[in-house]
Design a protein around this motif. Structure first.
Motif, PDB file in Angstrom:
ATOM      1  N   VAL A  98       0.829  -1.203   0.000  1.00  0.00           N
ATOM      2  CA  VAL A  98       0.000   0.000   0.000  1.00  0.00           C
ATOM      3  C   VAL A  98       0.865   1.255   0.000  1.00  0.00           C
ATOM      4  O   VAL A  98       0.544   2.247  -0.670  1.00  0.00           O
ATOM      5  CB  VAL A  98      -0.961  -0.001   1.208  1.00  0.00           C
ATOM      6  CG1 VAL A  98      -1.746   1.302   1.282  1.00  0.00           C
ATOM      7  CG2 VAL A  98      -1.924  -1.177   1.102  1.00  0.00           C
ATOM      8  N   ALA A  99       1.975   1.232   0.725  1.00  0.00           N
ATOM      9  CA  ALA A  99       2.865   2.398   0.744  1.00  0.00           C
ATOM     10  C   ALA A  99       3.440   2.665  -0.643  1.00  0.00           C
ATOM     11  O   ALA A  99       3.536   3.819  -1.076  1.00  0.00           O
ATOM     12  CB  ALA A  99       3.989   2.183   1.759  1.00  0.00           C
ATOM     13  N   ILE A 100       3.825   1.599  -1.368  1.00  0.00           N
ATOM     14  CA  ILE A 100       4.366   1.795  -2.718  1.00  0.00           C
ATOM     15  C   ILE A 100       3.293   2.308  -3.660  1.00  0.00           C
ATOM     16  O   ILE A 100       3.496   3.268  -4.407  1.00  0.00           O
ATOM     17  CB  ILE A 100       4.971   0.479  -3.257  1.00  0.00           C
ATOM     18  CG1 ILE A 100       6.201   0.084  -2.442  1.00  0.00           C
ATOM     19  CG2 ILE A 100       5.352   0.629  -4.736  1.00  0.00           C
ATOM     20  CD1 ILE A 100       6.798  -1.258  -2.842  1.00  0.00           C
ATOM     21  N   GLU A 101       2.111   1.694  -3.632  1.00  0.00           N
ATOM     22  CA  GLU A 101       1.070   2.124  -4.565  1.00  0.00           C
ATOM     23  C   GLU A 101       0.517   3.500  -4.201  1.00  0.00           C
ATOM     24  O   GLU A 101      -0.107   4.169  -5.027  1.00  0.00           O
ATOM     25  CB  GLU A 101      -0.065   1.096  -4.636  1.00  0.00           C
ATOM     26  CG  GLU A 101      -0.953   1.031  -3.428  1.00  0.00           C
ATOM     27  CD  GLU A 101      -2.251   0.260  -3.701  1.00  0.00           C
ATOM     28  OE1 GLU A 101      -2.555  -0.020  -4.862  1.00  0.00           O
ATOM     29  OE2 GLU A 101      -2.954  -0.032  -2.718  1.00  0.00           O
ATOM     30  N   PHE A 102       0.791   3.960  -2.985  1.00  0.00           N
ATOM     31  CA  PHE A 102       0.282   5.254  -2.555  1.00  0.00           C
ATOM     32  C   PHE A 102       0.936   6.409  -3.301  1.00  0.00           C
ATOM     33  O   PHE A 102       0.449   7.550  -3.250  1.00  0.00           O
ATOM     34  CB  PHE A 102       0.500   5.414  -1.055  1.00  0.00           C
ATOM     35  CG  PHE A 102      -0.446   6.364  -0.401  1.00  0.00           C
ATOM     36  CD1 PHE A 102      -0.047   7.604   0.023  1.00  0.00           C
ATOM     37  CD2 PHE A 102      -1.770   5.996  -0.231  1.00  0.00           C
ATOM     38  CE1 PHE A 102      -0.938   8.474   0.609  1.00  0.00           C
ATOM     39  CE2 PHE A 102      -2.663   6.850   0.364  1.00  0.00           C
ATOM     40  CZ  PHE A 102      -2.251   8.105   0.789  1.00  0.00           C
ATOM     41  N   VAL A 103       2.030   6.138  -4.000  1.00  0.00           N
ATOM     42  CA  VAL A 103       2.676   7.193  -4.779  1.00  0.00           C
ATOM     43  C   VAL A 103       1.724   7.753  -5.833  1.00  0.00           C
ATOM     44  O   VAL A 103       1.826   8.924  -6.215  1.00  0.00           O
ATOM     45  CB  VAL A 103       3.976   6.670  -5.432  1.00  0.00           C
ATOM     46  CG1 VAL A 103       3.697   5.713  -6.572  1.00  0.00           C
ATOM     47  CG2 VAL A 103       4.836   7.833  -5.931  1.00  0.00           C
TER      48      VAL A 103
ATOM     49  N   VAL B 201       6.199  15.410  -2.671  1.00  0.00           N
ATOM     50  CA  VAL B 201       6.549  14.411  -3.683  1.00  0.00           C
ATOM     51  C   VAL B 201       7.912  13.809  -3.380  1.00  0.00           C
ATOM     52  O   VAL B 201       8.129  12.597  -3.504  1.00  0.00           O
ATOM     53  CB  VAL B 201       6.541  15.041  -5.091  1.00  0.00           C
ATOM     54  CG1 VAL B 201       7.037  14.045  -6.121  1.00  0.00           C
ATOM     55  CG2 VAL B 201       5.132  15.498  -5.451  1.00  0.00           C
ATOM     56  N   GLY B 202       8.861  14.656  -2.956  1.00  0.00           N
ATOM     57  CA  GLY B 202      10.192  14.160  -2.615  1.00  0.00           C
ATOM     58  C   GLY B 202      10.167  13.182  -1.455  1.00  0.00           C
ATOM     59  O   GLY B 202      10.836  12.146  -1.490  1.00  0.00           O
ATOM     60  N   LEU B 203       9.378  13.499  -0.428  1.00  0.00           N
ATOM     61  CA  LEU B 203       9.248  12.597   0.720  1.00  0.00           C
ATOM     62  C   LEU B 203       8.648  11.259   0.291  1.00  0.00           C
ATOM     63  O   LEU B 203       9.109  10.197   0.718  1.00  0.00           O
ATOM     64  CB  LEU B 203       8.363  13.231   1.795  1.00  0.00           C
ATOM     65  CG  LEU B 203       9.009  14.184   2.791  1.00  0.00           C
ATOM     66  CD1 LEU B 203       7.964  14.705   3.764  1.00  0.00           C
ATOM     67  CD2 LEU B 203      10.138  13.509   3.556  1.00  0.00           C
TER      68      LEU B 203
ATOM     69  N   LEU C 168      -4.176   7.848   5.780  1.00  0.00           N
ATOM     70  CA  LEU C 168      -4.189   6.813   6.807  1.00  0.00           C
ATOM     71  C   LEU C 168      -4.042   5.406   6.247  1.00  0.00           C
ATOM     72  O   LEU C 168      -3.763   4.467   6.989  1.00  0.00           O
ATOM     73  CB  LEU C 168      -5.488   6.889   7.612  1.00  0.00           C
ATOM     74  CG  LEU C 168      -5.630   8.069   8.577  1.00  0.00           C
ATOM     75  CD1 LEU C 168      -7.012   8.060   9.212  1.00  0.00           C
ATOM     76  CD2 LEU C 168      -4.558   8.012   9.653  1.00  0.00           C
ATOM     77  N   LEU C 169      -4.224   5.241   4.931  1.00  0.00           N
ATOM     78  CA  LEU C 169      -4.298   3.882   4.387  1.00  0.00           C
ATOM     79  C   LEU C 169      -3.011   3.070   4.550  1.00  0.00           C
ATOM     80  O   LEU C 169      -3.091   1.891   4.906  1.00  0.00           O
ATOM     81  CB  LEU C 169      -4.740   3.925   2.922  1.00  0.00           C
ATOM     82  CG  LEU C 169      -6.163   4.449   2.700  1.00  0.00           C
ATOM     83  CD1 LEU C 169      -6.570   4.285   1.245  1.00  0.00           C
ATOM     84  CD2 LEU C 169      -7.165   3.736   3.593  1.00  0.00           C
TER      85      LEU C 169
ATOM     86  N   VAL D 296       5.888   8.158   3.504  1.00  0.00           N
ATOM     87  CA  VAL D 296       4.772   8.289   2.567  1.00  0.00           C
ATOM     88  C   VAL D 296       3.587   8.978   3.242  1.00  0.00           C
ATOM     89  O   VAL D 296       2.959   9.887   2.676  1.00  0.00           O
ATOM     90  CB  VAL D 296       4.360   6.910   2.014  1.00  0.00           C
ATOM     91  CG1 VAL D 296       3.082   7.023   1.193  1.00  0.00           C
ATOM     92  CG2 VAL D 296       5.476   6.324   1.160  1.00  0.00           C
ATOM     93  N   VAL D 297       3.275   8.571   4.469  1.00  0.00           N
ATOM     94  CA  VAL D 297       2.178   9.211   5.209  1.00  0.00           C
ATOM     95  C   VAL D 297       2.495  10.679   5.452  1.00  0.00           C
ATOM     96  O   VAL D 297       1.643  11.560   5.302  1.00  0.00           O
ATOM     97  CB  VAL D 297       1.926   8.478   6.544  1.00  0.00           C
ATOM     98  CG1 VAL D 297       0.890   9.218   7.376  1.00  0.00           C
ATOM     99  CG2 VAL D 297       1.466   7.053   6.277  1.00  0.00           C
TER     100      VAL D 297
END
Length: 289
Positions: free
Chosen positions: A78-83, A102-104, A230-231, A258-259
């Motif tokens: 989920v963290a990767i797809e959250f981009v 975006v950098g973070l 939050l996802l 990512v969050v």
């Protein structure tokens, strides 16, 4: 959504992940059509085309997502797809803090990918594919919601996608015959698999996507992307509790970055949310709030 995903993981040893995504879609379609039958206008012209694109983007997002979580931990995926949503949110404005967001996000994804690439490069690529489809979901979902008939179009779009992706049911699990073999349909006759498919459709599609349509009618797509912050954390918690998936130190830092990226994104470019619905005034006067 992620409780449903945890249940889906339990099916992967019998049915291919992409086939589970199709079963989830069929389950969602059956529930949506039984609950809210679209009228004839929903099945024609531009409206149907728009809904079909949205349905296909959503379905492909779920196919890529299930293929990813078959290879990676839930929170990591989920963290990767959250981009995808992060980019949608950042592009909506031009402030310096948005470029920082975006950098973070990029740094967070790089930390996660660096940890996972050696173990499952396919999983990382599937998660990035899900990210692209998630961005499309946000953009197309806003158009569907703004048209004022989100639930009807959700039903028609998912129906079209379910029909187009029916061949995915011929994909088998790890011990099944070659891809697209008729023998791979055998597990689909199991009442347990059928019940889980309907449950997945309700938990992971009907409830969250109907709520998304409600929210998207009230906020801009950029603000919606921010609200998804939050996802990754939710997915990590569900993965830990239900699947005993404990992220490593670098993965945990990547998820937090990512969050933080989504939290950093400004509200610039968001559509204003009305305080109240317009109320019709006396004859000859415009509506008032």
């Amino acid at each position: 959504m992620y409780v449903g995903a945890a249940l889906a993981v339990g099916l992967f040893d019998r049915v291919a992940p992409a086939a589970v995504a199709e079963l989830r879609l069929i389950g969602a379609v059956l529930v949506l059509l039984a609950w809210h039958r679209p009228g004839r206008a929903a099945w024609r012209g531009v409206r149907l085309a728009r809904a079909a694109l949205f349905g296909l983007a959503t379905a492909l997002m779920n196919v890529a997502y299930y293929e990813a979580i078959a290879r990676l931990p839930l929170g990591t995926t989920v963290a990767i797809e959250f981009v995808g949503p992060v980019l949608v949110a950042a592009v909506a404005s031009r402030r310096f803090r948005d470029f920082g967001a975006v950098g973070l996000a990029a740094l967070g994804v790089l930390l996660i990918a660096d940890v996972r690439w050696a173990g499952s490069p396919e999983g990382v690529l599937w998660a990035l594919g899900a990210a692209a489809m998630w961005a499309a979901y946000v953009l197309l979902g806003k158009r569907v919601a703004s048209a004022g008939s989100g639930i009807d179009d959700l039903a028609t779009g998912f129906t079209v996608a379910a029909v187009v992706l029916l061949p995915l049911l011929l994909l088998g699990g790890p011990d099944a015959p070659a891809a697209f073999a008729l023998a791979n349909l055998a597990p689909l006759a199991d009442p347990g698999v059928i019940a889980l498919s309907v449950g997945l459709g309700v938990l992971s599609s009907v409830v969250p996507y109907v709520l998304d349509q409600v929210v998207l009618r009230r906020v801009g797509q950029a603000r919606f992307a921010v609200l998804l912050a939050l996802l990754p954390a939710t997915a990590t918690i569900v993965g830990l509790v239900l699947l005993a998936q404990l992220p490593g130190a670098l993965e945990a830092v990547g998820i937090l970055l990512v969050v933080a990226a989504v939290a950093l994104r400004s509200k610039d470019g968001d559509e204003p949310v009305p305080d109240a619905l317009p109320v019709a005034g006396p004859a000859g006067e415009p509506p008032r709030r």
